[in-house]
Design a protein around this motif. Sequence first.
Motif, short mmCIF file in Angstrom:
data_model
loop_
_atom_site.label_atom_id
_atom_site.label_comp_id
_atom_site.label_asym_id
_atom_site.label_seq_id
_atom_site.Cartn_x
_atom_site.Cartn_y
_atom_site.Cartn_z
N ALA A 137 0.82 -1.21 0.00
CA ALA A 137 0.00 0.00 0.00
C ALA A 137 0.85 1.26 0.00
O ALA A 137 0.53 2.24 -0.67
N TRP A 138 1.96 1.24 0.74
CA TRP A 138 2.78 2.46 0.88
C TRP A 138 3.60 2.75 -0.37
O TRP A 138 4.20 3.80 -0.48
N GLU A 139 3.62 1.83 -1.33
CA GLU A 139 4.36 2.06 -2.57
C GLU A 139 3.42 2.30 -3.76
O GLU A 139 3.89 2.52 -4.88
N ARG A 140 2.15 2.28 -3.51
CA ARG A 140 1.18 2.40 -4.60
C ARG A 140 1.15 3.81 -5.16
O ARG A 140 1.29 4.79 -4.44
N LYS A 141 0.89 3.89 -6.46
CA LYS A 141 0.73 5.17 -7.14
C LYS A 141 -0.73 5.33 -7.55
O LYS A 141 -1.43 4.33 -7.77
N PRO A 142 -1.21 6.57 -7.65
CA PRO A 142 -2.61 6.78 -8.06
C PRO A 142 -2.95 6.11 -9.38
O PRO A 142 -4.10 5.71 -9.61
N THR A 143 -1.96 5.97 -10.27
CA THR A 143 -2.21 5.32 -11.55
C THR A 143 -2.55 3.84 -11.40
O THR A 143 -3.03 3.21 -12.34
N GLN A 144 -2.32 3.27 -10.22
CA GLN A 144 -2.66 1.88 -9.97
C GLN A 144 -4.08 1.72 -9.42
O GLN A 144 -4.48 0.62 -9.07
N GLY A 145 -4.81 2.81 -9.40
CA GLY A 145 -6.20 2.76 -8.97
C GLY A 145 -6.52 3.84 -7.97
O GLY A 145 -5.93 3.89 -6.89
N THR A 146 -7.44 4.74 -8.33
CA THR A 146 -7.88 5.82 -7.45
C THR A 146 -9.37 5.66 -7.18
O THR A 146 -10.16 5.45 -8.11
N ILE A 147 -9.78 5.75 -5.94
CA ILE A 147 -11.19 5.62 -5.57
C ILE A 147 -11.96 6.78 -6.18
O ILE A 147 -11.54 7.94 -6.09
#
Length: 236
Positions: free
Chosen positions: A78-88
């Motif tokens: 979770a702490w490495e995720r980017k918005p391009t990998q899914g934004t609510i």
Amino acid sequence: MQTTTTTRLAGLAEDQWGLLTRRQAEAAGVSAATLQRLARGGILERTAHGVYHLAGAPLPPHAGLRSAWLALAPATPAWERKPTQGTISHRSAAALWELGDLAPDRHEFTLPERRQTRQPGVRLHRGQLDTGETTILGGLPITSPARTASDLLADKEDPEAVARVVADALRRKNVWAGQLPPALASRAGQLHFRRGDGRAVLAWLLDLSGAPEADHWLEEADTKSTDLTPVRPGAN
């Protein structure tokens, strides 16, 4: 052996609200067979396809939404995720912001590329999100209230329901009125207003909302139409 495995899984789940994915566990050396055994033993609780909650850890708010988000990029912490990998986004964003009363009967996310999912109750949208259109809320990437309202209109949601989302956002200061006309401008033509006239869309929504503050908000939008101050993540 089980204690060591459980400790390893707890390390994965610690910064993910007590949640972890099968891919993350396998990368840490825990086999799928071991995960199944732990699930049968009640040590792990399945919350989504390939996502588990570690029994004993507090179940986080919006656990289903968080699990669905983790499943979009299951190998990435979770702490490495980017918005391009899914934004609510869409209904899920309105619910997480606690705006309006649209039922969050599905988990909705926006990604820059078209994708399909086999997760039940999950809907993926394709869209480009600018930096000012997203923020972090509760540790999750989410569309701003202004972008959320625009997305809901694009999805042909009930305009009165969207009006309540907008009124709640303005009342709680999740968004400044001046941010709304630019965000709504792309929906003007769809709604039979002059193309690009986001101010007209906002005026229409405020009228539908019946909010007593409508005139004040519209005046604020007129005087701050170029104010693109980012939404305050802790405003809600």
